[in-house]
Design an enzyme around this catalytic site. Structure first.
Site, PDB file in Angstrom:
ATOM      1  N   CYS A 280       0.819  -1.212   0.000  1.00 35.92           N
ATOM      2  CA  CYS A 280       0.000   0.000   0.000  1.00 35.92           C
ATOM      3  C   CYS A 280       0.856   1.268   0.000  1.00 35.92           C
ATOM      4  O   CYS A 280       0.696   2.138  -0.846  1.00 35.92           O
ATOM      5  CB  CYS A 280      -0.920  -0.017   1.221  1.00 35.92           C
ATOM      6  SG  CYS A 280      -1.756   1.522   1.520  1.00 35.92           S
ATOM      7  N   CYS A 285      -1.599   1.895  -2.949  1.00 32.01           N
ATOM      8  CA  CYS A 285      -2.566   2.974  -2.681  1.00 32.01           C
ATOM      9  C   CYS A 285      -1.943   4.374  -2.646  1.00 32.01           C
ATOM     10  O   CYS A 285      -2.448   5.312  -3.277  1.00 32.01           O
ATOM     11  CB  CYS A 285      -3.241   2.764  -1.337  1.00 32.01           C
ATOM     12  SG  CYS A 285      -3.436   1.062  -0.821  1.00 32.01           S
ATOM     13  N   LYS A 288      -0.140   5.603  -5.880  1.00 31.68           N
ATOM     14  CA  LYS A 288      -1.212   5.641  -6.900  1.00 31.68           C
ATOM     15  C   LYS A 288      -2.114   6.856  -6.698  1.00 31.68           C
ATOM     16  O   LYS A 288      -2.400   7.611  -7.621  1.00 31.68           O
ATOM     17  CB  LYS A 288      -2.012   4.336  -6.794  1.00 31.68           C
ATOM     18  CG  LYS A 288      -3.166   4.144  -7.741  1.00 31.68           C
ATOM     19  CD  LYS A 288      -4.459   4.740  -7.337  1.00 31.68           C
ATOM     20  CE  LYS A 288      -5.031   4.319  -6.019  1.00 31.68           C
ATOM     21  NZ  LYS A 288      -5.485   2.950  -5.956  1.00 31.68           N
TER      22      LYS A 288
HETATM   23  P1  FAD Z   1       1.411  -6.282   1.840  1.00 36.64           P
HETATM   24  O1  FAD Z   1       1.107  -4.857   2.094  1.00 36.64           O
HETATM   25  O2  FAD Z   1       1.660  -6.673   0.438  1.00 36.64           O
HETATM   26  O3  FAD Z   1       2.679  -6.639   2.745  1.00 36.64           O
HETATM   27  C1  FAD Z   1       3.353  -7.856   2.673  1.00 36.64           C
HETATM   28  C2  FAD Z   1       4.817  -7.640   3.054  1.00 36.64           C
HETATM   29  O4  FAD Z   1       5.435  -8.911   3.297  1.00 36.64           O
HETATM   30  C3  FAD Z   1       5.627  -7.000   1.946  1.00 36.64           C
HETATM   31  O5  FAD Z   1       6.411  -5.959   2.468  1.00 36.64           O
HETATM   32  C4  FAD Z   1       6.523  -8.135   1.444  1.00 36.64           C
HETATM   33  O6  FAD Z   1       7.719  -7.672   0.907  1.00 36.64           O
HETATM   34  C5  FAD Z   1       6.720  -8.921   2.712  1.00 36.64           C
HETATM   35  N1  FAD Z   1       7.086 -10.337   2.508  1.00 36.64           N
HETATM   36  C6  FAD Z   1       6.597 -11.202   1.600  1.00 36.64           C
HETATM   37  N2  FAD Z   1       7.129 -12.425   1.786  1.00 36.64           N
HETATM   38  C7  FAD Z   1       7.966 -12.320   2.847  1.00 36.64           C
HETATM   39  C8  FAD Z   1       8.788 -13.253   3.542  1.00 36.64           C
HETATM   40  N3  FAD Z   1       8.822 -14.525   3.213  1.00 36.64           N
HETATM   41  N4  FAD Z   1       9.550 -12.807   4.568  1.00 36.64           N
HETATM   42  C9  FAD Z   1       9.517 -11.506   4.946  1.00 36.64           C
HETATM   43  N5  FAD Z   1       8.729 -10.590   4.328  1.00 36.64           N
HETATM   44  C10 FAD Z   1       7.959 -10.996   3.311  1.00 36.64           C
HETATM   45  N6  FAD Z   1      -5.985  -1.048  -1.510  1.00 36.64           N
HETATM   46  C11 FAD Z   1      -6.830  -0.107  -1.078  1.00 36.64           C
HETATM   47  O7  FAD Z   1      -7.514  -0.308  -0.066  1.00 36.64           O
HETATM   48  N7  FAD Z   1      -6.958   1.095  -1.717  1.00 36.64           N
HETATM   49  C12 FAD Z   1      -6.232   1.393  -2.816  1.00 36.64           C
HETATM   50  O8  FAD Z   1      -6.362   2.480  -3.360  1.00 36.64           O
HETATM   51  C13 FAD Z   1      -5.325   0.419  -3.287  1.00 36.64           C
HETATM   52  N8  FAD Z   1      -4.564   0.678  -4.365  1.00 36.64           N
HETATM   53  C14 FAD Z   1      -3.670  -0.242  -4.785  1.00 36.64           C
HETATM   54  C15 FAD Z   1      -2.885   0.060  -5.885  1.00 36.64           C
HETATM   55  C16 FAD Z   1      -1.976  -0.845  -6.332  1.00 36.64           C
HETATM   56  C17 FAD Z   1      -1.123  -0.502  -7.521  1.00 36.64           C
HETATM   57  C18 FAD Z   1      -1.823  -2.096  -5.674  1.00 36.64           C
HETATM   58  C19 FAD Z   1      -0.810  -3.083  -6.139  1.00 36.64           C
HETATM   59  C20 FAD Z   1      -2.593  -2.404  -4.579  1.00 36.64           C
HETATM   60  C21 FAD Z   1      -3.543  -1.485  -4.127  1.00 36.64           C
HETATM   61  N9  FAD Z   1      -4.353  -1.752  -3.031  1.00 36.64           N
HETATM   62  C22 FAD Z   1      -5.234  -0.815  -2.610  1.00 36.64           C
HETATM   63  C23 FAD Z   1      -4.268  -3.033  -2.329  1.00 36.64           C
HETATM   64  C24 FAD Z   1      -3.427  -2.931  -1.036  1.00 36.64           C
HETATM   65  O9  FAD Z   1      -2.179  -2.368  -1.335  1.00 36.64           O
HETATM   66  C25 FAD Z   1      -3.255  -4.315  -0.429  1.00 36.64           C
HETATM   67  O10 FAD Z   1      -4.519  -4.893  -0.238  1.00 36.64           O
HETATM   68  C26 FAD Z   1      -2.538  -4.268   0.927  1.00 36.64           C
HETATM   69  O11 FAD Z   1      -1.278  -3.660   0.812  1.00 36.64           O
HETATM   70  C27 FAD Z   1      -2.371  -5.703   1.445  1.00 36.64           C
HETATM   71  O12 FAD Z   1      -1.691  -5.693   2.670  1.00 36.64           O
HETATM   72  P2  FAD Z   1      -1.004  -7.012   3.241  1.00 36.64           P
HETATM   73  O13 FAD Z   1      -0.605  -6.673   4.644  1.00 36.64           O
HETATM   74  O14 FAD Z   1      -1.871  -8.168   3.030  1.00 36.64           O
HETATM   75  O15 FAD Z   1       0.285  -7.257   2.361  1.00 36.64           O
HETATM   76  P1  NAP Z   2      -7.412  -8.215 -10.852  1.00 35.74           P
HETATM   77  O1  NAP Z   2      -8.469  -7.439 -10.158  1.00 35.74           O
HETATM   78  O2  NAP Z   2      -7.167  -9.595 -10.456  1.00 35.74           O
HETATM   79  O3  NAP Z   2      -7.727  -8.140 -12.423  1.00 35.74           O
HETATM   80  C1  NAP Z   2      -6.906  -8.740 -13.368  1.00 35.74           C
HETATM   81  C2  NAP Z   2      -7.193  -8.158 -14.735  1.00 35.74           C
HETATM   82  O4  NAP Z   2      -6.248  -8.679 -15.657  1.00 35.74           O
HETATM   83  C3  NAP Z   2      -8.548  -8.518 -15.272  1.00 35.74           C
HETATM   84  O5  NAP Z   2      -9.015  -7.456 -16.052  1.00 35.74           O
HETATM   85  C4  NAP Z   2      -8.258  -9.767 -16.114  1.00 35.74           C
HETATM   86  O6  NAP Z   2      -9.168  -9.937 -17.163  1.00 35.74           O
HETATM   87  C5  NAP Z   2      -6.905  -9.400 -16.684  1.00 35.74           C
HETATM   88  N1  NAP Z   2      -6.092 -10.559 -17.017  1.00 35.74           N
HETATM   89  C6  NAP Z   2      -5.842 -11.630 -16.265  1.00 35.74           C
HETATM   90  N2  NAP Z   2      -5.000 -12.463 -16.893  1.00 35.74           N
HETATM   91  C7  NAP Z   2      -4.723 -11.916 -18.091  1.00 35.74           C
HETATM   92  C8  NAP Z   2      -3.904 -12.305 -19.160  1.00 35.74           C
HETATM   93  N3  NAP Z   2      -3.206 -13.413 -19.129  1.00 35.74           N
HETATM   94  N4  NAP Z   2      -3.817 -11.506 -20.230  1.00 35.74           N
HETATM   95  C9  NAP Z   2      -4.527 -10.357 -20.264  1.00 35.74           C
HETATM   96  N5  NAP Z   2      -5.324  -9.931 -19.273  1.00 35.74           N
HETATM   97  C10 NAP Z   2      -5.413 -10.713 -18.187  1.00 35.74           C
HETATM   98  O7  NAP Z   2      -6.012  -7.534 -10.711  1.00 35.74           O
HETATM   99  P2  NAP Z   2      -5.429  -6.111 -10.481  1.00 35.74           P
HETATM  100  O8  NAP Z   2      -6.075  -5.023 -11.240  1.00 35.74           O
HETATM  101  O9  NAP Z   2      -4.004  -6.373 -10.743  1.00 35.74           O
HETATM  102  O10 NAP Z   2      -5.703  -5.811  -8.934  1.00 35.74           O
HETATM  103  C11 NAP Z   2      -5.289  -6.701  -7.906  1.00 35.74           C
HETATM  104  C12 NAP Z   2      -5.985  -6.371  -6.621  1.00 35.74           C
HETATM  105  O11 NAP Z   2      -5.443  -5.175  -6.047  1.00 35.74           O
HETATM  106  C13 NAP Z   2      -7.451  -6.101  -6.791  1.00 35.74           C
HETATM  107  O12 NAP Z   2      -8.207  -7.277  -6.542  1.00 35.74           O
HETATM  108  C14 NAP Z   2      -7.775  -5.033  -5.786  1.00 35.74           C
HETATM  109  O13 NAP Z   2      -8.433  -5.556  -4.651  1.00 35.74           O
HETATM  110  C15 NAP Z   2      -6.447  -4.457  -5.369  1.00 35.74           C
HETATM  111  N6  NAP Z   2      -6.438  -3.042  -5.783  1.00 35.74           N
HETATM  112  C16 NAP Z   2      -7.286  -2.158  -5.181  1.00 35.74           C
HETATM  113  C17 NAP Z   2      -7.323  -0.850  -5.626  1.00 35.74           C
HETATM  114  C18 NAP Z   2      -8.260   0.137  -4.990  1.00 35.74           C
HETATM  115  O14 NAP Z   2      -8.792  -0.127  -3.930  1.00 35.74           O
HETATM  116  N7  NAP Z   2      -8.493   1.293  -5.613  1.00 35.74           N
HETATM  117  C19 NAP Z   2      -6.515  -0.445  -6.660  1.00 35.74           C
HETATM  118  C20 NAP Z   2      -5.672  -1.371  -7.257  1.00 35.74           C
HETATM  119  C21 NAP Z   2      -5.645  -2.663  -6.800  1.00 35.74           C
HETATM  120  P3  NAP Z   2     -10.462 -10.881 -17.072  1.00 35.74           P
HETATM  121  O15 NAP Z   2     -11.526 -10.025 -16.494  1.00 35.74           O
HETATM  122  O16 NAP Z   2     -10.687 -11.278 -18.448  1.00 35.74           O
HETATM  123  O17 NAP Z   2     -10.095 -12.025 -16.176  1.00 35.74           O
END
Ligand code: FAD
Ligand code: NAP
Length: 718
Positions: A280, A285, A288
């Protein structure tokens, strides 16, 4: 404040304390500082508000016991004993008959009054205290201003234990002093808090905390046998220092447990890495939303002339400057997380962990140094990482959301692959800051979300310059020319056909979902089961895995929404269940979320199509309206592009099961409504709520067009 005060010069200190004395607590001040205080005569100068001020070591003086009655006479009722000086003694009325014992430092160590706590009144108080101790499982004799009392009251609150509190300082006249005398006679303890559990005297703050850290407090309260002590190094090790792991570790440490967090970031294929805090804060988050905000600022600038602003030239975005500012901000958050762990007494291990058995992990740091650590309980909170498609060139030539927010060069022309949250949000902000962006969509937009709105988002983005390749999947990525950015060719084929397509761009951003970080954890050694399909950890509703002492929360846990607040909430509640006897489970229903596309989309509950599937079309009523956000009116953009929709179940008094909002500030709008929807709000509840004008959210309070009526939902005027 505490550390500062220890080192600060007294002169400065005096002036600070005149202003901030309320924030000063007992152990904030070293003895040297207290001596200096005396020299500057501050204590007797009247410049301090005595009633909130405690000296550094008042509890270390066992002889510290000035009767409240004496203090009342002196008019220093809440002043700690050690703060009383000879000056105060001069004020002592002889009637009190007190004896004064002064320490070498000139401070009064003890007043012993001749006021009798015993006798008829004393006996009555003693009897009252005895009956209170017998009637209440936990009773705390306390003083409202005492920080140690407050600490103990907070501990019981966190543990979910109901306690009886008797505040001695709020009693009438001399009553409190008499109670304290009686308590000394009963327990031998002169200080507060004075804690009794099931009739047994536990002691003060430190004594109670000690019993808790020995895992004896809750069993004692419940009248159960003590939990068996364990011989592991830690009570709780959390693997993963992201949103969920940090929350759980701090909450567990606050409950007196010995806790460590292992967090280690494996660099991406192109070498990007980051600090503590997880997805995050580093690559999700936070960056982004900041880049989305950069795009909104750009939108405001293009709106500016219609608001009378004369902009000298068409502004452009400086990618390097944006990245630098975003990354600096993230670094400050990384630092904040480290400090927070330290403050919470959680041991931070910047080491990658794998299980050896169900109570042992092996960790390795970035220098390759290994060690094994044992713990009674473990939490798996390792989150996930971006998935790469199994096509030539993907891992070598493409980047993901893990790289884009710190990309050290301008990305040039970008193709995002995928059509969910990440792909659409990234394409949206890149386009918004003037970068040519396109999206390759395999099937639909935003699978799982309301599809009417998903399409409206796609249309809006397209109108604002994002190009969509709909119904295509990539088959190969080829480098045409080296560079930063390079020139890349993406080959694709139709999802449902044999046609092929070639797209030339500079950056390919893959966002096709995320894989849980489970396959390097050596879970086989523990008996923890994972889903064969997703690889995520299987848990029960209490977040417990198939191995009872190992738990999993956040993105790594099967079936949990991948959202930061979900992971944090689950982490906090888990710690309270494990270490405070709580039974509260995380409620994974009606979780609000927002997609930060250029026109933001906030939703709670079901999509229209899911509601129809569940309740049947005839039992669903959909109320909706299109509108133009007022801020878009003068620039004459996005007319009728914003949208509100409530999906209601007719047979349940039109209970709202789906809330959908497409428009500016969707996160802010949706968060407020989330409370109402969670509480089971009906359409009538929302109708009877008076709107705030002029806002976009007020549209929900005036929804009167049903989809079934076929009347147009587009709007004109206020
Ligand atoms: P993480 O935050 O992923 O933390 C896991 C940690 O464990 C990482 O630091 C990793 O490096 C570490 N780790 C992994 N394996 C090991 C190991 N074996 N030993 C030691 N450390 C390890 N959510 C929202 O609510 N709002 C948003 O706007 C939003 N935007 C997002 C945008 C993007 C681009 C992405 C990718 C995600 C977004 N999310 C958003 C989702 C959100 O970031 C995740 O749901 C959240 O961070 C999950 O938290 P977590 O604690 O499960 O894991
Ligand atoms: P996702 O929600 O799992 O969606 C994957 C997307 O990729 C879908 O559109 C899927 O299409 C497509 N896809 C999958 N395999 C593909 C392939 N081989 N070739 C081309 N397209 C393919 O994944 P994500 O957008 O990466 O997000 C991951 C998670 O992060 C989300 O579930 C969300 O909870 C979290 N997140 C949250 C926020 C927020 O809160 N604003 C922002 C970003 C991320 P199909 O529909 O055809 O399967």
């Amino acid at each position: 404040m505490t550390t500062l005060l220890r080192h600060i010069q007294v002169r400065t200190l005096s002036s600070i304390l005149r202003l901030e004395v309320n924030a000063v607590h007992s152990h904030s001040l070293s003895s040297a500082v207290v001596r200096q205080f005396r020299k500057t005569n501050l204590l007797s100068s009247g410049s301090l508000k005595f009633n909130k001020y405690y000296t550094w070591n008042r509890c270390q003086y066992s002889s510290c016991n000035v009767d409240s009655a004496v203090k009342t006479r002196l008019g220093v009722n809440n002043l700690c004993d050690r703060q009383l000086t000879k000056k105060h003694s001069n004020l002592l009325p002889s009637a009190v008959g007190s004896r004064l014992i002064t320490g070498k430092d000139g401070f009064i160590r003890q007043f012993s009054s001749n006021m009798a706590p015993t006798g008829t009144g004393g006996e009555a108080i003693k009897a009252k205290i005895d009956s209170l101790i017998n009637e209440n499982t936990v009773i705390v004799f306390s003083k409202t201003f005492c920080p140690f009392c407050n600490k103990i009251k907070a501990l019981f609150k966190d543990l979910g234990v109901e306690i009886k509190v008797v505040e001695l300082d709020t009693m009438e006249g001399d009553e409190g002093a008499a109670w304290q005398e009686a308590l000394i006679a009963k327990s031998g303890q002169r200080t507060v808090p004075n804690v009794f559990i099931r009739g047994q005297h536990i002691g003060g703050c430190d004594d109670t905390l000690k019993v808790h850290t020995q895992n004896k407090l809750l069993p004692m309260i419940k009248g159960e046998a003590e939990a068996p002590a364990h011989s592991y190094e830690y009570d709780f090790i959390v693997i993963g220092g992201g949103s969920g792991g940090l929350a759980a570790s701090k909450a567990a440490a606050k409950l007196g447990k010995k806790v460590a967090v292992c967090d280690f970031v494996q660099p991406t294929p192109v070498g990007t890495s980051w600090g503590l805090g997880g997805t995050c804060v580093n690559v999700g988050c936070i960056p982004k939303k900041l880049m989305h905000q950069a795009a909104l600022v750009g939108q405001s600038m293009s709106d500016a002339p219609s608001y009378g602003w004369n902009l000298p030239t068409l502004p452009s975005n400086d990618w390097a400057g944006l990245v630098e500012n975003v990354q600096n901000y993230i670094k400050s958050l990384n630092w904040g997380y480290r400090v927070a762990l330290k403050d919470a007494t959680v041991t931070y291990l910047n080491e990658y962990a794998r299980f050896v058995d169900k109570n042992t992990i092996e960790t390795v740091n970035k220098k390759g140094k290994k060690r094994t650590i044992t713990s009674d309980k473990f939490l798996i909170a390792v989150g996930g990482r971006p998935r790469y498609p199994n096509i030539p060139g993907a891992t070598e030539l493409a980047i993901t959301s893990d790289d884009i927010f710190s990309l050290p060069y301008h990305p040039g022309k970008v193709l995002c692959i995928g059509a969910s949250y990440i792909a659409l949000e990234c394409a949206g902000f890149l386009s918004g800051i003037g970068i040519e962006s396109s999206v390759m969509v395999r099937s639909i937009f935003l699978r799982g979300f309301d599809q009417q709105i998903a399409d409206m988002i796609g249309d809006h983005m397209e109108e604002h310059g994002v190009k969509f390749y709909r119904g295509w999947v990539p088959t190969e990525i080829i480098k045409l020319e080296e560079g930063t950015p390079p020139r890349l060719l993406v080959k694709a084929k139709e999802t449902n056909g044999d046609e092929t397509l070639e797209v030339e761009v500079n950056t390919v951003l893959i966002a096709i979902g995320r894989d849980p970080c489970t396959n390097t954890l050596n879970l086989e050694s523990t008996g923890v089961n994972t889903s064969a399909k997703s690889g995520k950890v299987l848990t029960n509703e209490s977040d417990q895995t198939t191995t009872p002492n190992i738990y999993a929360i956040g993105d790594v846990a099967e079936g949990r929404p991948e959202l930061t607040p979900v992971a944090i909430h689950a982490g906090n509640l888990l710690a309270k269940r494990l270490f405070a006897g709580s039974t509260t489970l995380t409620d994974y229903n009606k979780i609000p979320t927002t997609v930060f596309t250029p026109l933001e989309y906030g939703c709670i509950g079901m999509s229209e199509e899911d509601a129809i599937k569940k309740y049947g079309e005839e039992d669903i009523e959909v109320y909706h309206t299109n509108f133009q956000a007022l801020e878009a009116a003068l620039p004459k953009r996005d007319e009728n592009k914003a949208y509100c929709k409530l999906v209601c179940v007719k047979s349940e008094k039109e209970r709202v099961v789906g809330f959908h909002y497409l428009g500016p500030n969707a996160g802010e709008v949706t968060q407020g409504f989330a409370v109402a929807i969670k509480l089971g709000a009906t359409k009538n509840d929302i109708d009877s709520t008076i709107g705030i004008h002029p806002t976009t959210a007020e549209n929900f309070t005036t929804l009167n067009i049903t989809k079934s009526s076929g009347v147009s939902a587009t709007k004109t005027g206020c």
